[in-house]
Design an enzyme around this catalytic site. Structure first.
Site, PDB file in Angstrom:
ATOM      1  N   LYS A   1     -10.765  -2.866  12.374  1.00 49.20           N
ATOM      2  CA  LYS A   1      -9.369  -2.386  13.114  1.00 49.20           C
ATOM      3  C   LYS A   1      -9.762  -3.095  14.250  1.00 49.20           C
ATOM      4  CE  LYS A   1      -7.500   0.006  10.104  1.00 49.20           C
ATOM      5  NZ  LYS A   1      -6.222  -0.524   9.282  1.00 49.20           N
TER       6      LYS A   1
ATOM      7  N   TYR B   1     -15.310  -0.606   9.038  1.00 43.12           N
ATOM      8  CA  TYR B   1     -13.901  -0.282   9.102  1.00 43.12           C
ATOM      9  C   TYR B   1     -13.517  -0.387  10.767  1.00 43.12           C
ATOM     10  CZ  TYR B   1      -9.731   2.977   9.093  1.00 43.12           C
ATOM     11  OH  TYR B   1      -8.411   3.538   9.171  1.00 43.12           O
TER      12      TYR B   1
ATOM     13  N   ASP C   1       2.116  -2.373  -4.433  1.00 44.87           N
ATOM     14  CA  ASP C   1       0.745  -1.569  -4.348  1.00 44.87           C
ATOM     15  C   ASP C   1       0.065  -2.222  -5.492  1.00 44.87           C
ATOM     16  OD1 ASP C   1      -1.548   0.063  -4.431  1.00 44.87           O
ATOM     17  OD2 ASP C   1      -0.413   1.642  -3.111  1.00 44.87           O
TER      18      ASP C   1
ATOM     19  N   GLY D   1       0.884  -1.128   0.065  1.00 50.06           N
ATOM     20  CA  GLY D   1       0.073  -0.026   0.103  1.00 50.06           C
ATOM     21  C   GLY D   1       0.937   1.267  -0.227  1.00 50.06           C
TER      22      GLY D   1
ATOM     23  N   ASP E   1      -1.275  -7.872  -5.194  1.00 51.63           N
ATOM     24  CA  ASP E   1      -2.903  -7.677  -4.282  1.00 51.63           C
ATOM     25  C   ASP E   1      -2.442  -8.419  -2.998  1.00 51.63           C
ATOM     26  OD1 ASP E   1      -5.112  -8.047  -3.285  1.00 51.63           O
ATOM     27  OD2 ASP E   1      -6.027  -8.488  -5.316  1.00 51.63           O
ATOM     28  N   ILE E   2      -2.693  -7.883  -2.069  1.00 49.74           N
ATOM     29  CA  ILE E   2      -2.272  -8.325  -0.676  1.00 49.74           C
ATOM     30  C   ILE E   2      -3.250  -9.637  -0.516  1.00 49.74           C
ATOM     31  CG2 ILE E   2      -3.846  -6.675   0.439  1.00 49.74           C
ATOM     32  CD1 ILE E   2      -1.029  -8.508   2.073  1.00 49.74           C
TER      33      ILE E   2
HETATM   34  P1  NAD Z   1      -4.871   4.888   1.332  1.00 48.86           P
HETATM   35  O1  NAD Z   1      -6.168   4.523   1.053  1.00 48.86           O
HETATM   36  O2  NAD Z   1      -4.293   6.202   0.930  1.00 48.86           O
HETATM   37  O3  NAD Z   1      -3.690   3.842   0.984  1.00 48.86           O
HETATM   38  C1  NAD Z   1      -3.873   2.541   0.841  1.00 48.86           C
HETATM   39  C2  NAD Z   1      -3.040   2.088  -0.216  1.00 48.86           C
HETATM   40  O4  NAD Z   1      -3.371   0.759  -0.376  1.00 48.86           O
HETATM   41  C3  NAD Z   1      -3.452   2.592  -1.716  1.00 48.86           C
HETATM   42  O5  NAD Z   1      -2.198   2.621  -2.466  1.00 48.86           O
HETATM   43  C4  NAD Z   1      -4.050   1.402  -2.352  1.00 48.86           C
HETATM   44  O6  NAD Z   1      -3.810   1.296  -3.729  1.00 48.86           O
HETATM   45  C5  NAD Z   1      -3.534   0.025  -1.709  1.00 48.86           C
HETATM   46  N1  NAD Z   1      -4.004  -1.018  -1.719  1.00 48.86           N
HETATM   47  C6  NAD Z   1      -5.609  -1.074  -1.552  1.00 48.86           C
HETATM   48  N2  NAD Z   1      -5.990  -2.391  -1.756  1.00 48.86           N
HETATM   49  C7  NAD Z   1      -4.777  -3.023  -2.060  1.00 48.86           C
HETATM   50  C8  NAD Z   1      -4.585  -4.582  -2.172  1.00 48.86           C
HETATM   51  N3  NAD Z   1      -5.349  -5.236  -2.357  1.00 48.86           N
HETATM   52  N4  NAD Z   1      -3.284  -4.950  -2.351  1.00 48.86           N
HETATM   53  C9  NAD Z   1      -2.220  -3.844  -2.326  1.00 48.86           C
HETATM   54  N5  NAD Z   1      -2.504  -2.702  -2.145  1.00 48.86           N
HETATM   55  C10 NAD Z   1      -3.648  -2.396  -2.047  1.00 48.86           C
HETATM   56  O7  NAD Z   1      -4.823   4.662   2.923  1.00 48.86           O
HETATM   57  P2  NAD Z   1      -3.746   5.551   4.021  1.00 48.86           P
HETATM   58  O8  NAD Z   1      -4.349   6.740   4.510  1.00 48.86           O
HETATM   59  O9  NAD Z   1      -2.273   5.618   3.446  1.00 48.86           O
HETATM   60  O10 NAD Z   1      -3.979   4.309   5.254  1.00 48.86           O
HETATM   61  C11 NAD Z   1      -2.908   3.319   5.489  1.00 48.86           C
HETATM   62  C12 NAD Z   1      -3.407   2.591   6.795  1.00 48.86           C
HETATM   63  O11 NAD Z   1      -3.328   3.301   7.831  1.00 48.86           O
HETATM   64  C13 NAD Z   1      -4.741   1.793   6.629  1.00 48.86           C
HETATM   65  O12 NAD Z   1      -4.708   0.665   7.116  1.00 48.86           O
HETATM   66  C14 NAD Z   1      -5.606   2.893   7.352  1.00 48.86           C
HETATM   67  O13 NAD Z   1      -6.610   2.205   7.950  1.00 48.86           O
HETATM   68  C15 NAD Z   1      -4.695   3.453   8.200  1.00 48.86           C
HETATM   69  N6  NAD Z   1      -4.963   4.738   8.834  1.00 48.86           N
HETATM   70  C16 NAD Z   1      -4.956   5.685   8.102  1.00 48.86           C
HETATM   71  C17 NAD Z   1      -5.168   6.946   8.823  1.00 48.86           C
HETATM   72  C18 NAD Z   1      -5.217   8.156   7.770  1.00 48.86           C
HETATM   73  O14 NAD Z   1      -5.840   9.292   8.452  1.00 48.86           O
HETATM   74  N7  NAD Z   1      -4.793   8.210   6.625  1.00 48.86           N
HETATM   75  C19 NAD Z   1      -5.683   7.098  10.223  1.00 48.86           C
HETATM   76  C20 NAD Z   1      -5.851   6.081  10.912  1.00 48.86           C
HETATM   77  C21 NAD Z   1      -5.388   4.624  10.117  1.00 48.86           C
HETATM   78  C1  AKB Z   2     -10.766   7.641   8.381  1.00 51.32           C
HETATM   79  O1  AKB Z   2     -11.095   8.751   8.394  1.00 51.32           O
HETATM   80  O2  AKB Z   2     -11.221   6.671   7.755  1.00 51.32           O
HETATM   81  C2  AKB Z   2      -9.051   7.348   8.828  1.00 51.32           C
HETATM   82  C3  AKB Z   2      -8.949   7.262   9.988  1.00 51.32           C
HETATM   83  C4  AKB Z   2      -9.151   7.967  11.044  1.00 51.32           C
HETATM   84  O3  AKB Z   2      -8.894   5.938  10.452  1.00 51.32           O
HETATM   85  N1  AKB Z   2      -8.472   8.806   8.457  1.00 51.32           N
END
Ligand code: NAD
Ligand code: AKB
Length: 314
Positions: free
Chosen positions: A145, A141, A35, A9, A51-52
């Site tokens: 988690k 979601y 990714d 990702g 793909d994970i």
């Molecule tokens: P994002 O959606 O920006 O990035 C996710 C990436 O995963 C994308 O590039 C997508 O193409 C890739 N992806 C999706 N499905 C896939 C698959 N099957 N195989 C391989 N790659 C795949 O998400 P993010 O904001 O970077 O978040 C990353 C992690 O952090 C997630 O687990 C999210 O829940 C967690 N998180 C994010 C935030 C935030 O504010 N961004 C907050 C809390 C938790």
């Molecule tokens: C979302 O809004 O889904 C994320 C998170 C707080 O996990 N940014």
């Protein structure tokens, strides 16, 4: 032994910035970006289209590059998962199991997997939400988690899997775009303020949520992954806090820098998600166990966001 690191990702909001930081630590040839699609952000790194959910392809990538550490960032975030609950559950859970099982078999030896403030729900105390409290998430979601946290702790206790995790709040950064979250407005608002001078927010004006500037989230991620194992006492996931604000409050702050900026409000389905989450987080355990401390407060974040976005937009 040199660490060989896989970010799954890597093209997402966090992955793009984590890749930069891990390149500094390990050297780009030791950080493999994976990714579904390639990105210009991977220009200096080996890239694997992966793909994970494809266990065999995952195993082959790990063997090919002799990976010993995985950062698993692929997931559906809150808003996207709410639109496709069964796929959100499948991706978020099966992706995690695919990695945890490789660590159980000792094919990899360290895992990072992010959790979220979404593990909390409407019955959780909203202010200064403690590390240990009522957790009844009401989104798919959040359920994924919370279940993921339980499994991480289980794999640590049962199989000695070295898995580390943080409950990120909403993350704000200028280098990458957010994807499908409820807190995404806090990034969009900056772009709209600079481009058109107005923004229609999908949350109501008083919806206060915990947020963090991306450099702090990256610092925390790297710090917990490099902390001595005995210091990482919580193997579900650590609360992590930066600052909190509502759309009205951040708009007022942005207006101090862009006086003509106007915000309007039109709540959509993401309002219910936001209303179920805490307003502020107690992260004492992270600071006590491995020395966590954020560098940015709200004003520093706003200044830095505007400075950098102005540069890239000019
Ligand atoms: P994002 O959606 O920006 O990035 C996710 C990436 O995963 C994308 O590039 C997508 O193409 C890739 N992806 C999706 N499905 C896939 C698959 N099957 N195989 C391989 N790659 C795949 O998400 P993010 O904001 O970077 O978040 C990353 C992690 O952090 C997630 O687990 C999210 O829940 C967690 N998180 C994010 C935030 C935030 O504010 N961004 C907050 C809390 C938790
Ligand atoms: C979302 O809004 O889904 C994320 C998170 C707080 O996990 N940014």
């Amino acid at each position: 032994m040199t660490d060989k690191v896989l970010i799954i990702g890597a093209g997402g909001q966090i992955g793009t910035e984590l890749l930069e930081r891990l390149n500094q630590i390990h050297g780009p040839s030791n950080v493999i970006a994976a990714d579904l699609n390639s990105s210009s952000a991977f220009a200096n790194n080996p890239y694997e289209k992966l793909d994970i959910l494809d266990k065999e392809a995952l195993y082959n990538v790990i063997k090919k590059h002799q990976i010993n550490q995985v950062y698993l960032l692929a997931a559906l975030l809150s808003a996207t998962a709410e639109k496709n609950p069964m796929f959100g559950w499948q991706l978020n859970m099966d992706g995690l199991f695919n990695i945890l099982n490789l660590a159980k078999e000792k094919i990899i030896d360290k895992v990072y997997w992010p959790s979220s403030i979404a593990v909390f729900g409407p019955t959780t105390p909203k202010l200064n939400t403690p590390q240990y409290t009522v957790m009844e998430p009401s989104t798919v979601y959040g359920i994924s988690k919370q279940a993921g946290e339980r499994w991480c702790e289980y794999y640590f206790n049962k199989y000695n899997v070295d898995v580390r995790s943080l409950r990120y709040p909403g993350l704000i950064g200028w280098k990458s775009a957010p994807g499908g979250g409820t807190t995404d407005y806090a990034v969009h608002i900056f772009h709209h303020a600079l481009e058109s001078g107005n923004y229609e927010c999908f949350l109501s004006e008083d919806t206060t949520l915990p947020m963090m500037y991306m450099p702090d989230a990256i610092k925390a991620t790297v710090d917990i992954m490099h902390a001595p194992s005995e210091n990482v006492k919580i193997r579900s996931s650590y609360n992590l806090a930066g600052f909190s604000f509502s759309p009205k409050e951040i708009a007022a702050e942005i207006k101090k820098h862009i006086p003509n900026f106007e915000i309007t409000y039109k709540s959509d389905f993401r309002q219910n998600i936001a209303d179920s989450w805490p307003q502020s987080i107690d992260d004492l355990s992270a600071s006590q166990d491995w020395g966590w401390k954020p560098d940015y407060d709200l004003n520093q974040m706003i200044k830095d966001m505007l400075l950098n976005l102005r540069k890239i937009k000019s």
